[in-house]
Design an enzyme around this catalytic site. Sequence first.
Site, PDB file in Angstrom:
ATOM      1  N   HIS A   1      21.367 -32.124  54.236  1.00  0.00           N
ATOM      2  CA  HIS A   1      20.738 -33.206  55.013  1.00  0.00           C
ATOM      3  C   HIS A   1      20.892 -32.898  56.495  1.00  0.00           C
ATOM      4  O   HIS A   1      21.518 -31.909  56.873  1.00  0.00           O
ATOM      5  CB  HIS A   1      21.402 -34.554  54.693  1.00  0.00           C
ATOM      6  CG  HIS A   1      22.820 -34.652  55.189  1.00  0.00           C
ATOM      7  ND1 HIS A   1      23.905 -34.366  54.395  1.00  0.00           N
ATOM      8  CD2 HIS A   1      23.344 -34.997  56.392  1.00  0.00           C
ATOM      9  CE1 HIS A   1      25.024 -34.537  55.086  1.00  0.00           C
ATOM     10  NE2 HIS A   1      24.713 -34.919  56.307  1.00  0.00           N
TER      11      HIS A   1
ATOM     12  N   HIS B   1      22.071 -39.325  51.251  1.00  0.00           N
ATOM     13  CA  HIS B   1      21.084 -39.193  52.334  1.00  0.00           C
ATOM     14  C   HIS B   1      20.455 -37.808  52.341  1.00  0.00           C
ATOM     15  O   HIS B   1      21.091 -36.809  52.047  1.00  0.00           O
ATOM     16  CB  HIS B   1      21.653 -39.556  53.705  1.00  0.00           C
ATOM     17  CG  HIS B   1      22.881 -38.795  54.134  1.00  0.00           C
ATOM     18  ND1 HIS B   1      23.764 -38.214  53.277  1.00  0.00           N
ATOM     19  CD2 HIS B   1      23.369 -38.554  55.377  1.00  0.00           C
ATOM     20  CE1 HIS B   1      24.744 -37.639  53.951  1.00  0.00           C
ATOM     21  NE2 HIS B   1      24.533 -37.824  55.232  1.00  0.00           N
TER      22      HIS B   1
ATOM     23  N   HIS C   1      23.562 -32.916  63.816  1.00  0.00           N
ATOM     24  CA  HIS C   1      24.084 -31.861  62.946  1.00  0.00           C
ATOM     25  C   HIS C   1      23.139 -31.656  61.769  1.00  0.00           C
ATOM     26  O   HIS C   1      22.279 -32.477  61.497  1.00  0.00           O
ATOM     27  CB  HIS C   1      25.475 -32.238  62.399  1.00  0.00           C
ATOM     28  CG  HIS C   1      25.466 -33.358  61.387  1.00  0.00           C
ATOM     29  ND1 HIS C   1      25.679 -34.672  61.736  1.00  0.00           N
ATOM     30  CD2 HIS C   1      25.275 -33.365  60.042  1.00  0.00           C
ATOM     31  CE1 HIS C   1      25.631 -35.424  60.653  1.00  0.00           C
ATOM     32  NE2 HIS C   1      25.375 -34.675  59.607  1.00  0.00           N
TER      33      HIS C   1
ATOM     34  N   HIS D   1      33.919 -40.118  55.081  1.00  0.00           N
ATOM     35  CA  HIS D   1      33.057 -41.182  55.590  1.00  0.00           C
ATOM     36  C   HIS D   1      33.186 -42.399  54.672  1.00  0.00           C
ATOM     37  O   HIS D   1      33.214 -42.234  53.448  1.00  0.00           O
ATOM     38  CB  HIS D   1      31.586 -40.777  55.541  1.00  0.00           C
ATOM     39  CG  HIS D   1      31.218 -39.619  56.398  1.00  0.00           C
ATOM     40  ND1 HIS D   1      31.469 -39.558  57.742  1.00  0.00           N
ATOM     41  CD2 HIS D   1      30.561 -38.471  56.097  1.00  0.00           C
ATOM     42  CE1 HIS D   1      30.984 -38.419  58.226  1.00  0.00           C
ATOM     43  NE2 HIS D   1      30.443 -37.741  57.255  1.00  0.00           N
TER      44      HIS D   1
ATOM     45  N   TYR E   1      33.237 -31.497  60.579  1.00  0.00           N
ATOM     46  CA  TYR E   1      32.194 -31.133  61.536  1.00  0.00           C
ATOM     47  C   TYR E   1      32.725 -30.020  62.429  1.00  0.00           C
ATOM     48  O   TYR E   1      33.874 -30.072  62.873  1.00  0.00           O
ATOM     49  CB  TYR E   1      31.813 -32.316  62.418  1.00  0.00           C
ATOM     50  CG  TYR E   1      31.088 -33.422  61.689  1.00  0.00           C
ATOM     51  CD1 TYR E   1      29.711 -33.384  61.535  1.00  0.00           C
ATOM     52  CD2 TYR E   1      31.782 -34.498  61.163  1.00  0.00           C
ATOM     53  CE1 TYR E   1      29.045 -34.396  60.872  1.00  0.00           C
ATOM     54  CE2 TYR E   1      31.119 -35.514  60.493  1.00  0.00           C
ATOM     55  CZ  TYR E   1      29.753 -35.456  60.351  1.00  0.00           C
ATOM     56  OH  TYR E   1      29.090 -36.457  59.698  1.00  0.00           O
TER      57      TYR E   1
ATOM     58  N   GLU F   1      27.860 -29.699  59.506  1.00  0.00           N
ATOM     59  CA  GLU F   1      28.764 -30.476  58.674  1.00  0.00           C
ATOM     60  C   GLU F   1      28.913 -29.780  57.321  1.00  0.00           C
ATOM     61  O   GLU F   1      27.956 -29.239  56.783  1.00  0.00           O
ATOM     62  CB  GLU F   1      28.215 -31.892  58.440  1.00  0.00           C
ATOM     63  CG  GLU F   1      29.114 -32.729  57.537  1.00  0.00           C
ATOM     64  CD  GLU F   1      28.571 -34.127  57.224  1.00  0.00           C
ATOM     65  OE1 GLU F   1      27.358 -34.355  57.398  1.00  0.00           O
ATOM     66  OE2 GLU F   1      29.362 -34.979  56.800  1.00  0.00           O
TER      67      GLU F   1
END
Lengths: 306, 95
Positions: A152, A198, A213, A245, A254, A264
């Site tokens: 993503h 995502h 990112h 997260h 990251y 990431e």
Amino acid sequence: MAITKTIRPGLIQIRVLDLDETLDFYKNIIGLDEVGRTSDGRVMLKTYDEFDHHSVVLRKADEAGLDYVAFKMVSEEALEQAKLDTEKFGYPVEVASDEQPGFGKRYSFKLCTGHTIQLYHEVELASDYPMLRNPDPWKEEPRGIRAQRFDHLLCYGPNIAEAERYFMEVLGMFAPEVCNTDDGKRFATWLTGGNKAHDIAFVEYEQPGKMHHFAFYLQDWNDIGHAADLIGKYRVKRDVGPTRHAITRGQTIYFWEPSGNRIETYAGGYAAYPDNPQRVWDVSEVGRGLFYYEGELIPSFLSVVS
Amino acid sequence: MEYTILDVETNESFNCREDEPLLSAMKRTHKGPIQYGCGGGGCGVCKIHVLNGDFICFKKMSRAHISSEEYADHIVLSCCIKPTSNLIIKKFSQD
């Protein structure tokens, strides 16, 4: 859940300042395989676990950042329909004219956030792809941090509420999770076309076309730890993590590659379903949402983009 | 060989080795306009103005953050330069 319109972001082209140094990083630290080069010298790469011709392209340029990201549609019909619907939505569409070996027709347009988005359906299988018959998890031991797929990206730009509407109305995506300002405006949105938490995310930002990112999927938390070992050993410029997260529930690190694009490494994350209610974050809590173990925002995370 | 770097805004000096990126010297000594992001010349956060002295730019800086006019005026990214003489520097500001 069947994917009805948009399968995944399948291709990303990144600008790099120093091609040789940065390519070495993508091959030996991230663990990508070089697929080949275009006639104008861009380098095509893929992970060991991806089937399509290539997924990441590096272009030598004077600025770092994102050239474009391309989404794979489920069929030619879905692609043509998305083209018409994109125009109807208000974005002029053209056929992408730059060479991407292995890829069929790609439509290209500029989103209100300043990012160039492409859509395609046809792409050849790579010459070297994962085993299909009695398959081992891999043909050869994966290198580096053992990236499994381009997963993503997070884009920074203006008017993300419109971008969110585009991805939902035209590309059939939904937003399992969003973050709103105190006066109810979108501050951030996480969008997916399938079951991943995502495929693309946006944060509201004054300057258009910025990339925060892009992410590679790792197998699990153990591989995140292994990636952290390599970051330490090879003195990679780390930004945040290893941590988790609360938003998307993913486990993460990251860091920056040698040209200053943030990468990431992402593992886990929940399975997103379009019938589940949407999770909503207040902007005052977003630090905790992003960095659950630290419990607060890391300042560089919101201010540093390429 | 070491050079003396003077930050005119704090009037503090620190040393930077000739083979050391200026940003690394700031991080090592905790002096100077330390502010940084990617460390790779891509994000522009460590932008400074070299008011006096010579340096080499050992790493490419993103044109999005350092225009050719700015570079000619010795506005640079501290992660991408090494001194070749004593320097007088300050944090970059628009005015």
